[in-house]
Write a protein that holds these residues in place. Structure first.
Motif, mmCIF file in Angstrom:
data_model
loop_
_atom_site.group_PDB
_atom_site.id
_atom_site.type_symbol
_atom_site.label_atom_id
_atom_site.label_comp_id
_atom_site.label_asym_id
_atom_site.label_seq_id
_atom_site.Cartn_x
_atom_site.Cartn_y
_atom_site.Cartn_z
ATOM 1 N N GLU B 162 33.152 -17.390 31.801
ATOM 2 C CA GLU B 162 32.072 -17.506 30.825
ATOM 3 C C GLU B 162 30.779 -16.918 31.387
ATOM 4 N N GLY B 163 30.533 -17.205 32.663
ATOM 5 C CA GLY B 163 29.344 -16.659 33.309
ATOM 6 C C GLY B 163 29.719 -15.501 34.213
ATOM 7 N N ASP B 164 29.250 -15.564 35.470
ATOM 8 C CA ASP B 164 29.595 -14.511 36.420
ATOM 9 C C ASP B 164 31.003 -14.710 36.958
ATOM 10 N N LEU B 178 37.196 -10.057 32.723
ATOM 11 C CA LEU B 178 36.250 -10.195 31.628
ATOM 12 C C LEU B 178 35.227 -11.244 32.035
ATOM 13 N N ALA B 179 33.955 -10.953 31.836
ATOM 14 C CA ALA B 179 32.953 -11.942 32.190
ATOM 15 C C ALA B 179 31.796 -11.888 31.209
ATOM 16 N N GLY B 180 31.277 -13.082 30.888
ATOM 17 C CA GLY B 180 30.089 -13.136 30.057
ATOM 18 C C GLY B 180 28.881 -12.595 30.813
ATOM 19 N N GLY B 196 29.465 -8.768 30.612
ATOM 20 C CA GLY B 196 28.602 -9.047 29.465
ATOM 21 C C GLY B 196 29.340 -9.020 28.145
ATOM 22 N N VAL B 197 30.560 -9.616 28.123
ATOM 23 C CA VAL B 197 31.415 -9.447 26.944
ATOM 24 C C VAL B 197 30.943 -10.181 25.697
ATOM 25 N N ASN B 198 30.292 -11.351 25.869
ATOM 26 C CA ASN B 198 29.903 -12.033 24.639
ATOM 27 C C ASN B 198 28.387 -12.108 24.465
ATOM 28 N N SER B 199 27.714 -11.057 24.883
ATOM 29 C CA SER B 199 26.280 -11.052 24.648
ATOM 30 C C SER B 199 25.800 -9.622 24.475
ATOM 31 N N SER B 200 24.613 -9.501 23.978
ATOM 32 C CA SER B 200 24.038 -8.172 23.872
ATOM 33 C C SER B 200 23.075 -7.966 25.038
ATOM 34 N N GLY B 220 30.149 -4.000 25.719
ATOM 35 C CA GLY B 220 30.862 -3.186 24.740
ATOM 36 C C GLY B 220 30.760 -1.689 24.977
ATOM 37 N N GLN B 221 29.786 -1.250 25.787
ATOM 38 C CA GLN B 221 29.709 0.167 26.139
ATOM 39 C C GLN B 221 30.722 0.422 27.245
ATOM 40 N N TYR B 222 31.689 1.286 27.008
ATOM 41 C CA TYR B 222 32.695 1.462 28.051
ATOM 42 C C TYR B 222 32.762 2.890 28.558
ATOM 43 N N LYS B 223 33.402 3.031 29.703
ATOM 44 C CA LYS B 223 33.559 4.344 30.305
ATOM 45 C C LYS B 223 34.890 4.396 31.038
#
Lengths: 271, 255
Positions: B162-164, B178-180, B196-200, B220-223
Protein backbone atom coordinates in the motif's frame (compact mmCIF):
# COMPACT_ATOMS: atom_id res chain seq x y z
CA UNK A 1 11.49 -39.32 9.78
CA UNK A 2 12.44 -39.61 6.12
CA UNK A 3 13.63 -36.61 4.12
CA UNK A 4 11.41 -35.94 1.12
CA UNK A 5 13.42 -34.60 -1.83
CA UNK A 6 11.66 -33.40 -5.00
CA UNK A 7 13.49 -33.22 -8.31
CA UNK A 8 11.76 -30.46 -10.22
CA UNK A 9 12.35 -27.91 -13.01
CA UNK A 10 9.20 -26.45 -14.55
CA UNK A 11 10.47 -27.08 -18.06
CA UNK A 12 10.39 -30.53 -19.65
CA UNK A 13 13.31 -32.48 -21.07
CA UNK A 14 15.97 -30.98 -18.82
CA UNK A 15 16.91 -34.23 -17.10
CA UNK A 16 14.60 -34.59 -14.09
CA UNK A 17 14.02 -38.32 -14.52
CA UNK A 18 17.70 -39.03 -15.30
CA UNK A 19 18.63 -37.04 -12.19
CA UNK A 20 16.00 -38.73 -9.98
CA UNK A 21 17.26 -42.17 -11.04
CA UNK A 22 20.95 -41.41 -10.56
CA UNK A 23 20.47 -39.40 -7.38
CA UNK A 24 18.31 -42.07 -5.71
CA UNK A 25 20.73 -44.79 -6.84
CA UNK A 26 23.66 -42.75 -5.53
CA UNK A 27 22.02 -42.34 -2.11
CA UNK A 28 21.33 -46.08 -1.95
CA UNK A 29 24.94 -46.86 -2.96
CA UNK A 30 26.02 -44.80 0.06
CA UNK A 31 23.97 -47.13 2.24
CA UNK A 32 20.85 -45.01 2.72
CA UNK A 33 17.48 -46.73 2.40
CA UNK A 34 15.91 -44.84 -0.51
CA UNK A 35 12.71 -44.97 -2.52
CA UNK A 36 12.20 -43.07 -5.77
CA UNK A 37 8.63 -42.22 -6.81
CA UNK A 38 7.48 -41.37 -10.34
CA UNK A 39 4.89 -38.57 -10.16
CA UNK A 40 4.56 -38.29 -13.92
CA UNK A 41 1.20 -40.06 -14.06
CA UNK A 42 0.22 -40.78 -17.66
CA UNK A 43 3.74 -40.27 -19.02
CA UNK A 44 5.75 -42.57 -16.81
CA UNK A 45 9.41 -42.95 -17.71
CA UNK A 46 11.28 -43.57 -14.48
CA UNK A 47 10.70 -47.34 -14.68
CA UNK A 48 12.42 -47.35 -18.10
CA UNK A 49 15.44 -45.39 -16.87
CA UNK A 50 15.67 -47.66 -13.82
CA UNK A 51 15.29 -50.76 -16.03
CA UNK A 52 12.30 -52.19 -14.18
CA UNK A 53 9.52 -51.56 -16.70
CA UNK A 54 8.76 -55.27 -17.06
CA UNK A 55 8.33 -55.72 -13.33
CA UNK A 56 5.58 -53.12 -12.80
CA UNK A 57 2.41 -54.75 -11.44
CA UNK A 58 0.82 -52.13 -9.20
CA UNK A 59 1.54 -48.39 -9.25
CA UNK A 60 1.21 -45.23 -7.15
CA UNK A 61 -2.40 -44.63 -8.19
CA UNK A 62 -3.40 -48.19 -7.23
CA UNK A 63 -1.95 -47.53 -3.78
CA UNK A 64 -3.71 -44.15 -3.46
CA UNK A 65 -7.03 -45.72 -4.48
CA UNK A 66 -6.58 -48.60 -2.03
CA UNK A 67 -6.44 -51.20 -4.81
CA UNK A 68 -3.03 -52.45 -3.73
CA UNK A 69 -0.89 -52.38 -0.62
CA UNK A 70 2.20 -50.21 -0.67
CA UNK A 71 4.62 -53.17 -0.38
CA UNK A 72 2.99 -54.80 -3.43
CA UNK A 73 3.74 -51.82 -5.63
CA UNK A 74 7.32 -51.20 -4.50
CA UNK A 75 9.88 -52.66 -6.91
CA UNK A 76 13.26 -53.61 -5.44
CA UNK A 77 16.13 -52.42 -7.63
CA UNK A 78 18.19 -55.24 -9.17
CA UNK A 79 21.53 -53.43 -9.19
CA UNK A 80 21.53 -51.67 -5.83
CA UNK A 81 20.54 -52.73 -2.33
CA UNK A 82 18.51 -50.30 -0.21
CA UNK A 83 16.70 -48.96 -3.30
CA UNK A 84 13.04 -49.27 -4.30
CA UNK A 85 11.04 -47.77 -7.16
CA UNK A 86 7.40 -46.74 -6.90
CA UNK A 87 6.18 -46.41 -10.51
CA UNK A 88 3.48 -44.12 -11.86
CA UNK A 89 0.38 -45.26 -13.69
CA UNK A 90 0.47 -45.03 -17.46
CA UNK A 91 -3.28 -45.42 -17.96
CA UNK A 92 -4.53 -42.69 -15.62
CA UNK A 93 -4.08 -38.94 -15.53
CA UNK A 94 -2.59 -36.64 -12.95
CA UNK A 95 -5.93 -35.75 -11.39
CA UNK A 96 -5.94 -39.21 -9.82
CA UNK A 97 -3.32 -37.86 -7.38
CA UNK A 98 -5.02 -36.59 -4.24
CA UNK A 99 -3.42 -34.63 -1.44
CA UNK A 100 -4.64 -37.06 1.27
CA UNK A 101 -3.61 -40.09 -0.76
CA UNK A 102 -0.11 -38.79 -1.46
CA UNK A 103 0.26 -37.69 2.17
CA UNK A 104 -0.66 -41.19 3.37
CA UNK A 105 1.82 -42.84 1.00
CA UNK A 106 4.60 -40.57 2.30
CA UNK A 107 3.64 -41.29 5.88
CA UNK A 108 3.86 -45.00 5.32
CA UNK A 109 7.12 -44.79 3.32
CA UNK A 110 8.69 -42.68 6.09
CA UNK A 111 8.62 -45.72 8.37
CA UNK A 112 10.89 -47.78 6.13
CA UNK A 113 13.06 -45.32 4.22
CA UNK A 114 15.53 -42.53 4.96
CA UNK A 115 15.12 -40.68 1.68
CA UNK A 116 12.05 -40.33 -0.53
CA UNK A 117 12.99 -38.95 -3.96
CA UNK A 118 10.09 -37.59 -6.03
CA UNK A 119 10.46 -37.33 -9.79
CA UNK A 120 8.20 -34.39 -10.66
CA UNK A 121 6.41 -34.03 -14.00
CA UNK A 122 7.10 -30.91 -16.07
CA UNK A 123 4.83 -27.89 -15.74
CA UNK A 124 3.29 -26.12 -12.77
CA UNK A 125 -0.08 -27.88 -12.74
CA UNK A 126 -1.62 -30.39 -10.38
CA UNK A 127 0.90 -33.22 -10.90
CA UNK A 128 3.92 -31.00 -10.28
CA UNK A 129 2.23 -29.38 -7.25
CA UNK A 130 1.50 -32.79 -5.72
CA UNK A 131 5.15 -33.82 -6.21
CA UNK A 132 6.54 -30.72 -4.49
CA UNK A 133 3.86 -30.10 -1.84
CA UNK A 134 5.32 -32.36 0.85
CA UNK A 135 8.99 -31.73 0.01
CA UNK A 136 11.65 -30.96 2.62
CA UNK A 137 14.31 -30.30 0.00
CA UNK A 138 14.16 -29.49 -3.70
CA UNK A 139 16.68 -30.16 -6.45
CA UNK A 140 15.95 -27.58 -9.11
CA UNK A 141 17.21 -29.00 -12.39
CA UNK A 142 18.15 -26.39 -14.98
CA UNK A 143 19.76 -26.39 -18.42
CA UNK A 144 22.07 -23.48 -19.21
CA UNK A 145 19.57 -21.70 -21.44
CA UNK A 146 17.19 -18.81 -20.76
CA UNK A 147 13.80 -20.54 -20.95
CA UNK A 148 14.85 -23.32 -18.60
CA UNK A 149 16.27 -20.79 -16.13
CA UNK A 150 13.07 -18.73 -16.15
CA UNK A 151 10.91 -21.82 -15.58
CA UNK A 152 13.14 -22.85 -12.69
CA UNK A 153 12.69 -19.37 -11.24
CA UNK A 154 8.93 -19.84 -11.46
CA UNK A 155 9.14 -23.21 -9.72
CA UNK A 156 11.23 -21.65 -6.92
CA UNK A 157 8.44 -19.11 -6.40
CA UNK A 158 5.89 -21.92 -6.19
CA UNK A 159 8.07 -23.83 -3.68
CA UNK A 160 8.09 -20.71 -1.51
CA UNK A 161 4.36 -20.12 -1.70
CA UNK A 162 2.50 -23.39 -2.32
CA UNK A 163 4.47 -26.10 -0.55
CA UNK A 164 3.32 -27.56 2.75
CA UNK A 165 6.24 -25.92 4.54
CA UNK A 166 5.22 -22.53 3.15
CA UNK A 167 1.56 -23.01 4.04
CA UNK A 168 2.31 -24.08 7.61
CA UNK A 169 4.98 -21.37 8.06
CA UNK A 170 7.64 -23.98 8.78
CA UNK A 171 11.31 -23.68 7.87
CA UNK A 172 11.27 -23.15 4.07
CA UNK A 173 12.05 -25.92 1.59
CA UNK A 174 15.84 -26.26 1.21
CA UNK A 175 16.71 -25.44 -2.39
CA UNK A 176 19.59 -26.88 -4.42
CA UNK A 177 20.57 -25.90 -7.94
CA UNK A 178 21.59 -28.62 -10.38
CA UNK A 179 22.81 -27.50 -13.79
CA UNK A 180 22.49 -30.35 -16.29
CA UNK A 181 23.52 -30.87 -19.94
CA UNK A 182 26.35 -28.40 -19.46
CA UNK A 183 28.71 -28.18 -22.40
CA UNK A 184 31.82 -26.11 -21.47
CA UNK A 185 32.93 -25.70 -25.10
CA UNK A 186 29.57 -24.26 -26.13
CA UNK A 187 29.62 -22.03 -23.06
CA UNK A 188 33.02 -20.73 -24.23
CA UNK A 189 31.53 -19.97 -27.65
CA UNK A 190 28.74 -18.01 -26.00
CA UNK A 191 26.02 -20.46 -27.14
CA UNK A 192 25.13 -21.43 -23.58
CA UNK A 193 24.79 -19.53 -20.31
CA UNK A 194 27.67 -19.94 -17.88
CA UNK A 195 27.22 -21.49 -14.43
CA UNK A 196 27.74 -17.98 -12.99
CA UNK A 197 24.91 -16.59 -15.15
CA UNK A 198 22.55 -19.27 -13.89
CA UNK A 199 23.50 -18.94 -10.21
CA UNK A 200 23.30 -15.15 -10.51
CA UNK A 201 19.70 -15.28 -11.79
CA UNK A 202 18.41 -18.05 -9.52
CA UNK A 203 20.38 -17.05 -6.41
CA UNK A 204 20.33 -20.49 -4.73
CA UNK A 205 23.33 -22.68 -3.75
CA UNK A 206 24.83 -24.77 -6.55
CA UNK A 207 24.80 -28.51 -5.79
CA UNK A 208 26.48 -29.80 -8.95
CA UNK A 209 27.06 -29.35 -12.67
CA UNK A 210 26.35 -32.41 -14.83
CA UNK A 211 28.13 -32.26 -18.20
CA UNK A 212 26.37 -33.05 -21.46
CA UNK A 213 27.48 -36.58 -22.18
CA UNK A 214 26.66 -39.35 -24.65
CA UNK A 215 26.83 -41.82 -21.77
CA UNK A 216 23.56 -40.41 -20.36
CA UNK A 217 21.51 -41.42 -23.41
CA UNK A 218 23.26 -44.79 -23.56
CA UNK A 219 22.57 -45.45 -19.88
CA UNK A 220 18.91 -44.45 -20.27
CA UNK A 221 18.39 -46.79 -23.19
CA UNK A 222 19.98 -49.66 -21.27
CA UNK A 223 17.90 -48.97 -18.18
CA UNK A 224 20.92 -48.57 -15.89
CA UNK A 225 21.25 -45.14 -14.19
CA UNK A 226 24.36 -43.33 -15.42
CA UNK A 227 25.70 -43.03 -11.86
CA UNK A 228 26.73 -46.70 -12.14
CA UNK A 229 29.25 -45.89 -14.91
CA UNK A 230 32.60 -45.36 -13.22
CA UNK A 231 34.40 -43.96 -16.27
CA UNK A 232 31.64 -41.61 -17.47
CA UNK A 233 31.99 -37.87 -16.70
CA UNK A 234 28.23 -37.57 -16.06
CA UNK A 235 28.36 -40.59 -13.76
CA UNK A 236 31.20 -39.04 -11.76
CA UNK A 237 29.35 -35.73 -11.60
CA UNK A 238 26.27 -37.46 -10.18
CA UNK A 239 28.42 -39.22 -7.57
CA UNK A 240 29.89 -35.84 -6.60
CA UNK A 241 26.36 -34.46 -6.37
CA UNK A 242 25.24 -37.20 -3.96
CA UNK A 243 28.36 -36.75 -1.81
CA UNK A 244 27.78 -32.97 -1.63
CA UNK A 245 24.11 -33.49 -0.82
CA UNK A 246 25.19 -35.70 2.09
CA UNK A 247 27.50 -32.96 3.37
CA UNK A 248 30.88 -33.55 1.72
CA UNK A 249 32.78 -30.54 0.41
CA UNK A 250 34.11 -31.23 -3.07
CA UNK A 251 35.33 -28.83 -5.75
CA UNK A 252 33.06 -28.46 -8.78
CA UNK A 253 34.27 -30.39 -11.80
CA UNK A 254 33.37 -30.41 -15.51
CA UNK A 255 32.90 -26.63 -15.69
CA UNK A 256 36.03 -25.93 -17.75
CA UNK A 257 36.33 -27.17 -21.35
CA UNK A 258 38.68 -30.16 -21.78
CA UNK A 259 42.33 -29.12 -22.27
CA UNK A 260 43.45 -29.22 -25.87
CA UNK A 261 46.42 -31.39 -26.78
CA UNK A 262 49.68 -29.97 -28.11
CA UNK A 263 48.88 -30.81 -31.75
CA UNK A 264 45.41 -29.29 -31.50
CA UNK A 265 46.93 -26.07 -30.13
CA UNK A 266 49.39 -25.93 -33.02
CA UNK A 267 46.61 -26.52 -35.47
CA UNK A 268 44.47 -23.82 -33.92
CA UNK A 269 47.20 -21.17 -33.83
CA UNK A 270 47.89 -21.77 -37.51
CA UNK A 271 44.27 -21.50 -38.45
CA UNK B 1 -29.44 3.68 -39.19
CA UNK B 2 -26.63 1.20 -39.40
CA UNK B 3 -24.30 3.85 -38.12
CA UNK B 4 -26.31 4.48 -34.97
CA UNK B 5 -26.48 0.77 -34.34
CA UNK B 6 -22.77 0.26 -34.65
CA UNK B 7 -22.17 3.30 -32.47
CA UNK B 8 -24.35 1.85 -29.82
CA UNK B 9 -22.42 -1.41 -29.93
CA UNK B 10 -19.09 0.30 -29.58
CA UNK B 11 -20.09 2.01 -26.31
CA UNK B 12 -20.41 -0.63 -23.57
CA UNK B 13 -23.00 -0.16 -20.82
CA UNK B 14 -20.38 -0.48 -18.11
CA UNK B 15 -16.77 -1.22 -17.45
CA UNK B 16 -15.38 -3.42 -14.71
CA UNK B 17 -12.65 -1.70 -12.73
CA UNK B 18 -10.87 -2.66 -9.56
CA UNK B 19 -10.42 -0.04 -6.85
CA UNK B 20 -8.73 -0.11 -3.50
CA UNK B 21 -10.39 1.40 -0.42
CA UNK B 22 -9.53 1.60 3.22
CA UNK B 23 -12.44 0.14 5.18
CA UNK B 24 -13.21 0.23 8.88
CA UNK B 25 -12.92 -3.25 10.35
CA UNK B 26 -14.72 -4.28 13.50
CA UNK B 27 -12.60 -7.01 14.99
CA UNK B 28 -14.72 -9.13 17.30
CA UNK B 29 -13.13 -10.26 20.57
CA UNK B 30 -16.26 -11.67 22.15
CA UNK B 31 -19.09 -13.70 20.58
CA UNK B 32 -21.67 -12.03 22.83
CA UNK B 33 -24.12 -9.81 20.96
CA UNK B 34 -25.09 -8.02 24.16
CA UNK B 35 -21.52 -6.91 24.81
CA UNK B 36 -21.31 -5.72 21.24
CA UNK B 37 -24.56 -3.77 21.64
CA UNK B 38 -23.34 -2.14 24.86
CA UNK B 39 -20.06 -1.01 23.38
CA UNK B 40 -21.67 0.23 20.17
CA UNK B 41 -24.21 2.25 22.13
CA UNK B 42 -21.54 3.97 24.22
CA UNK B 43 -19.53 4.73 21.09
CA UNK B 44 -22.58 6.11 19.30
CA UNK B 45 -23.34 8.33 22.32
CA UNK B 46 -19.95 9.99 22.05
CA UNK B 47 -19.89 10.41 18.29
CA UNK B 48 -23.42 10.22 16.94
CA UNK B 49 -22.64 11.45 13.41
CA UNK B 50 -19.24 9.86 13.04
CA UNK B 51 -20.37 6.51 11.72
CA UNK B 52 -23.16 7.67 9.40
CA UNK B 53 -23.16 5.43 6.30
CA UNK B 54 -19.70 4.10 7.06
CA UNK B 55 -19.09 0.73 5.41
CA UNK B 56 -17.68 -1.77 7.92
CA UNK B 57 -16.32 -5.29 7.87
CA UNK B 58 -16.87 -7.72 10.74
CA UNK B 59 -13.68 -9.73 11.35
CA UNK B 60 -13.86 -13.12 13.06
CA UNK B 61 -10.20 -14.17 13.16
CA UNK B 62 -9.87 -13.48 16.90
CA UNK B 63 -12.95 -15.48 17.84
CA UNK B 64 -12.50 -19.14 18.75
CA UNK B 65 -16.05 -20.06 17.83
CA UNK B 66 -18.74 -18.10 15.99
CA UNK B 67 -21.38 -20.85 16.05
CA UNK B 68 -23.65 -18.97 18.47
CA UNK B 69 -23.14 -15.65 16.72
CA UNK B 70 -26.30 -14.06 15.32
CA UNK B 71 -25.10 -12.25 12.24
CA UNK B 72 -28.46 -10.78 11.34
CA UNK B 73 -28.82 -9.17 14.77
CA UNK B 74 -25.31 -7.79 14.58
CA UNK B 75 -26.17 -6.25 11.23
CA UNK B 76 -29.25 -4.51 12.68
CA UNK B 77 -27.25 -3.27 15.65
CA UNK B 78 -24.62 -1.77 13.37
CA UNK B 79 -27.35 -0.27 11.21
CA UNK B 80 -28.85 1.49 14.23
CA UNK B 81 -25.49 3.13 14.87
CA UNK B 82 -25.36 4.28 11.25
CA UNK B 83 -22.78 1.78 10.04
CA UNK B 84 -23.44 -0.41 7.02
CA UNK B 85 -22.20 -3.98 7.24
CA UNK B 86 -20.77 -4.84 3.83
CA UNK B 87 -18.80 -7.99 4.47
CA UNK B 88 -17.62 -10.53 7.03
CA UNK B 89 -14.06 -11.73 7.15
CA UNK B 90 -12.99 -15.21 8.28
CA UNK B 91 -15.14 -17.40 10.52
CA UNK B 92 -16.68 -20.80 10.04
CA UNK B 93 -18.47 -22.29 7.04
CA UNK B 94 -21.85 -21.85 8.71
CA UNK B 95 -21.10 -18.16 9.23
CA UNK B 96 -20.23 -17.90 5.58
CA UNK B 97 -23.58 -19.50 4.72
CA UNK B 98 -25.42 -17.06 7.01
CA UNK B 99 -23.69 -14.15 5.31
CA UNK B 100 -24.77 -15.50 1.95
CA UNK B 101 -28.42 -15.79 3.06
CA UNK B 102 -28.60 -12.18 4.20
CA UNK B 103 -26.71 -10.96 1.15
CA UNK B 104 -23.39 -9.92 2.65
CA UNK B 105 -20.00 -10.48 1.03
CA UNK B 106 -17.50 -12.93 2.56
CA UNK B 107 -13.75 -12.33 2.65
CA UNK B 108 -11.08 -14.93 3.50
CA UNK B 109 -9.43 -14.68 6.92
CA UNK B 110 -6.28 -12.61 7.11
CA UNK B 111 -3.19 -14.48 8.23
CA UNK B 112 -1.13 -11.71 9.77
CA UNK B 113 -2.43 -8.53 11.24
CA UNK B 114 -0.65 -5.30 11.82
CA UNK B 115 -1.16 -4.48 15.45
CA UNK B 116 -0.13 -0.90 14.79
CA UNK B 117 -3.28 -0.27 12.76
CA UNK B 118 -5.60 -0.89 15.69
CA UNK B 119 -7.63 2.21 16.51
CA UNK B 120 -8.37 2.29 20.21
CA UNK B 121 -12.04 3.18 20.10
CA UNK B 122 -12.97 0.26 22.28
CA UNK B 123 -12.32 1.72 25.73
CA UNK B 124 -15.73 2.96 26.91
CA UNK B 125 -14.17 5.01 29.72
CA UNK B 126 -11.98 7.15 27.51
CA UNK B 127 -12.89 10.81 27.31
CA UNK B 128 -12.37 11.05 23.57
CA UNK B 129 -14.56 13.57 21.78
CA UNK B 130 -15.56 13.58 18.13
CA UNK B 131 -12.78 15.85 16.94
CA UNK B 132 -10.00 13.79 18.41
CA UNK B 133 -11.43 10.64 16.85
CA UNK B 134 -11.72 12.39 13.50
CA UNK B 135 -8.14 13.60 13.56
CA UNK B 136 -6.95 10.21 14.68
CA UNK B 137 -8.64 8.58 11.69
CA UNK B 138 -7.24 11.15 9.29
CA UNK B 139 -3.76 10.68 10.66
CA UNK B 140 -3.85 6.96 10.26
CA UNK B 141 -4.75 6.91 6.56
CA UNK B 142 -1.48 8.08 5.03
CA UNK B 143 0.72 6.52 7.70
CA UNK B 144 1.17 3.12 6.03
CA UNK B 145 4.51 1.59 6.92
CA UNK B 146 6.74 0.15 4.21
CA UNK B 147 6.40 -3.47 3.21
CA UNK B 148 9.73 -5.30 3.45
CA UNK B 149 10.48 -8.42 1.41
CA UNK B 150 13.71 -10.25 2.24
CA UNK B 151 13.44 -13.30 -0.02
CA UNK B 152 13.96 -13.27 -3.81
CA UNK B 153 10.85 -12.30 -5.77
CA UNK B 154 10.53 -15.04 -8.40
CA UNK B 155 9.12 -15.07 -11.92
CA UNK B 156 5.33 -15.16 -11.77
CA UNK B 157 5.09 -13.65 -8.29
CA UNK B 158 3.36 -10.35 -7.68
CA UNK B 159 3.92 -8.22 -4.62
CA UNK B 160 1.71 -5.31 -3.65
CA UNK B 161 2.41 -2.73 -0.97
CA UNK B 162 0.00 0.00 0.00
CA UNK B 163 2.86 2.34 0.84
CA UNK B 164 6.53 1.92 0.02
CA UNK B 165 7.94 -1.43 -0.98
CA UNK B 166 11.47 -2.50 -0.02
CA UNK B 167 13.04 -5.65 -1.47
CA UNK B 168 16.42 -6.65 -0.03
CA UNK B 169 16.94 -9.47 -2.52
CA UNK B 170 16.65 -9.99 -6.27
CA UNK B 171 13.54 -9.43 -8.40
CA UNK B 172 13.50 -11.91 -11.28
CA UNK B 173 12.37 -11.31 -14.83
CA UNK B 174 8.65 -12.00 -14.99
CA UNK B 175 8.02 -10.86 -11.40
CA UNK B 176 5.92 -7.77 -10.69
CA UNK B 177 6.20 -5.19 -7.93
CA UNK B 178 3.31 -2.82 -7.25
CA UNK B 179 3.42 -0.07 -4.68
CA UNK B 180 1.27 2.87 -3.71
CA UNK B 181 4.48 4.68 -2.81
CA UNK B 182 8.07 4.21 -3.95
CA UNK B 183 9.91 0.98 -4.71
CA UNK B 184 13.40 0.23 -3.39
CA UNK B 185 15.32 -2.84 -4.55
CA UNK B 186 18.67 -3.64 -2.93
CA UNK B 187 19.77 -6.10 -5.59
CA UNK B 188 19.08 -6.80 -9.25
CA UNK B 189 15.69 -5.54 -10.46
CA UNK B 190 14.91 -7.60 -13.57
CA UNK B 191 11.11 -7.75 -13.44
CA UNK B 192 8.46 -5.06 -13.65
CA UNK B 193 8.19 -2.25 -11.14
CA UNK B 194 5.08 -0.07 -10.87
CA UNK B 195 5.22 2.71 -8.30
CA UNK B 196 2.53 5.17 -7.23
CA UNK B 197 -0.19 2.84 -8.51
CA UNK B 198 -3.19 4.24 -6.69
CA UNK B 199 -2.44 7.92 -6.68
CA UNK B 200 -1.77 10.76 -9.00
CA UNK B 201 1.07 11.75 -6.70
CA UNK B 202 4.05 11.62 -9.02
CA UNK B 203 6.61 11.87 -6.20
CA UNK B 204 6.90 8.10 -6.16
CA UNK B 205 10.26 6.76 -7.35
CA UNK B 206 11.88 3.47 -8.23
CA UNK B 207 15.35 2.72 -6.88
CA UNK B 208 17.49 -0.32 -7.66
CA UNK B 209 21.12 -1.10 -6.91
CA UNK B 210 21.26 -3.04 -10.18
CA UNK B 211 18.79 -1.72 -12.70
CA UNK B 212 17.78 -4.29 -15.36
CA UNK B 213 13.98 -3.86 -15.25
CA UNK B 214 11.70 -5.05 -18.06
CA UNK B 215 9.23 -2.28 -17.46
CA UNK B 216 8.91 0.63 -15.06
CA UNK B 217 5.84 2.73 -14.34
CA UNK B 218 5.09 5.68 -12.07
CA UNK B 219 1.46 6.80 -11.66
CA UNK B 220 0.41 4.94 -14.80
CA UNK B 221 3.15 6.42 -16.99
CA UNK B 222 5.14 3.43 -18.16
CA UNK B 223 8.28 2.72 -20.10
CA UNK B 224 9.59 -0.46 -21.65
CA UNK B 225 13.30 -0.48 -21.06
CA UNK B 226 14.09 -2.58 -24.14
CA UNK B 227 13.50 0.43 -26.40
CA UNK B 228 15.04 3.37 -24.54
CA UNK B 229 14.65 6.60 -26.47
CA UNK B 230 17.57 8.30 -24.80
CA UNK B 231 21.01 6.95 -24.11
CA UNK B 232 20.94 7.38 -20.32
CA UNK B 233 18.78 4.23 -19.98
CA UNK B 234 21.32 2.10 -21.86
CA UNK B 235 24.24 3.62 -19.97
CA UNK B 236 22.77 2.88 -16.55
CA UNK B 237 21.76 -0.70 -17.42
CA UNK B 238 23.00 -3.04 -14.69
CA UNK B 239 24.08 -0.10 -12.52
CA UNK B 240 22.58 1.57 -9.44
CA UNK B 241 19.82 3.84 -10.71
CA UNK B 242 16.68 5.72 -9.79
CA UNK B 243 13.64 6.35 -11.98
CA UNK B 244 11.62 9.51 -11.44
CA UNK B 245 8.59 11.07 -13.05
CA UNK B 246 9.44 14.49 -14.47
CA UNK B 247 6.39 16.36 -15.79
CA UNK B 248 4.82 13.16 -17.09
CA UNK B 249 8.03 11.70 -18.53
CA UNK B 250 10.00 8.95 -16.87
CA UNK B 251 13.69 9.72 -16.47
CA UNK B 252 16.51 7.60 -15.13
CA UNK B 253 19.29 8.95 -12.94
CA UNK B 254 22.49 7.59 -11.54
CA UNK B 255 22.41 6.82 -7.83
Amino acid sequence: MARIVVVTSGKGGVGKTTTSASFATGLAMQGHRTVVIDFDVGLRNLDLIMGCERRVVYDLINVINGEAALHQSLIKDKHTDNLCVLPASQTRDKNALTMEGVGKVFEELSKDFEYIVCDSPAGIEHGALMALYFADEAIVTTNPEVSSVRDSDRILGILQSKSRRAELNLEPVKEHLLVTRYNPSRVDNGDMLTVEDVTDILAIPLLAVIPESPSVLKASNHGIPVVHQQDSDAGQAYRDMVARFLGAELPHRFIEPPRKGFLQKMFRSRA
Amino acid sequence: MTQTLSNRQSVPAFQLKSSIYTLTTLELHSPSIDELALQLASMADKAPSFFQQTPVILAFEELHSDLSFNLNRARHLLHETGMVLVAVRGGSQSLRKNAETIGIAWLPAQKSKKKSNVIMLSNPDSEMDIESIETKRNEIKPAVGPKIVETPVRSGQQIYAEGDLIVTSSVSAGAELLAGGSIHVYGPLRGRALAGVNSSDSDARIYATRFEAELVAICGQYKLTCQPDDSSWAELWGKPACVISDTGHLRIREL
